[in-house]
Design a protein around this motif. Structure first.
Motif, PDB file in Angstrom:
ATOM      1  N   LEU A 195       0.820  -1.211   0.000  1.00 28.88           N
ATOM      2  CA  LEU A 195       0.000   0.000   0.000  1.00 28.88           C
ATOM      3  C   LEU A 195       0.853   1.259   0.000  1.00 28.88           C
ATOM      4  O   LEU A 195       0.477   2.263  -0.625  1.00 28.88           O
ATOM      5  CB  LEU A 195      -0.928  -0.009   1.218  1.00 28.88           C
ATOM      6  N   PHE A 196       1.981   1.242   0.683  1.00 28.78           N
ATOM      7  CA  PHE A 196       2.854   2.413   0.755  1.00 28.78           C
ATOM      8  C   PHE A 196       3.227   2.886  -0.651  1.00 28.78           C
ATOM      9  O   PHE A 196       3.142   4.074  -0.970  1.00 28.78           O
ATOM     10  CB  PHE A 196       4.112   2.065   1.550  1.00 28.78           C
ATOM     11  N   TRP A 197       3.631   1.947  -1.501  1.00 26.37           N
ATOM     12  CA  TRP A 197       4.120   2.305  -2.832  1.00 26.37           C
ATOM     13  C   TRP A 197       2.984   2.512  -3.829  1.00 26.37           C
ATOM     14  O   TRP A 197       3.041   3.418  -4.659  1.00 26.37           O
ATOM     15  CB  TRP A 197       5.081   1.234  -3.330  1.00 26.37           C
ATOM     16  N   MET A 198       1.955   1.703  -3.741  1.00 26.10           N
ATOM     17  CA  MET A 198       0.852   1.845  -4.684  1.00 26.10           C
ATOM     18  C   MET A 198       0.061   3.130  -4.432  1.00 26.10           C
ATOM     19  O   MET A 198      -0.389   3.794  -5.379  1.00 26.10           O
ATOM     20  CB  MET A 198      -0.072   0.632  -4.599  1.00 26.10           C
ATOM     21  N   ALA A 199      -0.126   3.493  -3.167  1.00 25.56           N
ATOM     22  CA  ALA A 199      -0.811   4.746  -2.849  1.00 25.56           C
ATOM     23  C   ALA A 199       0.008   5.938  -3.332  1.00 25.56           C
ATOM     24  O   ALA A 199      -0.546   6.937  -3.814  1.00 25.56           O
ATOM     25  CB  ALA A 199      -1.060   4.852  -1.345  1.00 25.56           C
ATOM     26  N   LEU A 200       1.323   5.831  -3.232  1.00 29.07           N
ATOM     27  CA  LEU A 200       2.197   6.902  -3.709  1.00 29.07           C
ATOM     28  C   LEU A 200       2.067   7.068  -5.218  1.00 29.07           C
ATOM     29  O   LEU A 200       1.917   8.187  -5.726  1.00 29.07           O
ATOM     30  CB  LEU A 200       3.642   6.588  -3.324  1.00 29.07           C
ATOM     31  N   ALA A 201       2.090   5.952  -5.956  1.00 31.16           N
ATOM     32  CA  ALA A 201       1.946   6.024  -7.410  1.00 31.16           C
ATOM     33  C   ALA A 201       0.584   6.577  -7.809  1.00 31.16           C
ATOM     34  O   ALA A 201       0.476   7.423  -8.710  1.00 31.16           O
ATOM     35  CB  ALA A 201       2.141   4.631  -8.019  1.00 31.16           C
TER      36      ALA A 201
END
Length: 245
Positions: A195-201
């Protein structure tokens, strides 16, 4: 109304959206599919640049690479619409896309660095994450404007002043939306969480969409010149080759 109450009301208003998106953005299959799409998109971008659009300056090649890395197929679509020498006719909308892409490339890099450092590494409170991330995004976006101006021979003071009034509105709107969306979706996530990376993208692309009409307005009213029409670069390259022959 106190800021904390405003933030609480915003969180409540967007809770239904969060409940839908968080499970999707936490799914390993979605991550894998997204990485594959980004890989194909970046490969397509560079194939097109090397085969058909070598006339683009190095700065814009870098800009479009970052845009596609952040936004995958969406970024590639933007490049195809406004960034190639083959565009049939330039327009305010295409100039707005290129201007937003230029801002987005720098601000996006700053946002990635800021969120990773403040939230992922230091695990700071939400307010500090937002402030530090905005600071990095503004610094990176600002530098990407000042640097080329200095290379063109513009005095440092004039370059800073030009970047300040031309880029601040776009960066501010972009980062309010992007950072707000990221923290709304993943404020409790850690670097090891999908979630950390996908939310950022996901939040980065939302920031682009929010800043686009701002950049269109800035170009329309002459606050920003907008990036040069790439079709003209292609024409110049063709003319040089014909002259050499």
């Amino acid at each position: 109304m106190p800021l904390t109450q405003l933030i609480t009301q915003i969180e409540r208003a967007f809770e239904p959206v969060r409940e839908i998106l968080v499970p999707i953005l936490s799914n390993p299959a979605v991550l894998g599919m997204w990485l594959a799409l980004v890989g194909v998109s970046v490969s397509t971008l560079w194939w097109d640049i090397n085969k058909r659009n070598q006339a683009l300056p190095s700065l814009m090649k870098g800009v479009w690479t970052l845009v596609v890395l952040y936004s995958g197929p969406f970024g590639l679509t933007l490049y195809w619409y406004a960034g190639r020498t083959q565009i049939s006719q330039d327009s305010l909308w295409r100039r707005g896309v290129r201007s937003t892409a230029h801002c987005y490339s720098g601000c996006g890099a700053g946002e990635v660095v800021g969120v990773t450092l403040a939230q992922g590494v230091l695990a700071l409170a939400v307010g500090w994450v937002a402030a530090i991330t905005f600071g990095f995004a503004y610094l990176f976006g600002f530098a990407l404007t000042v640097g080329p101006l200095l290379q063109e021979g513009v005095a440092f003071r004039d370059a800073v002043a030009d970047a300040f009034y031309s880029e601040t509105p776009s960066i501010t709107i972009m980062e309010i939306v992007a950072i707000g969306a990221d923290l709304l979706l993943a404020s409790q996530a850690h670097m090891g969480d999908i979630l950390f990376w996908m939310a950022l993208a996901f939040s980065l692309s939302l920031g682009f969409i929010a800043a686009f009409p701002v950049n269109v307005a800035l170009v329309k009213f002459g606050v920003k010149e907008g990036m040069k029409n790439p079709a003209e670069m292609g024409d110049q390259t063709t003319a040089q080759v014909q002259t050499t022959d």
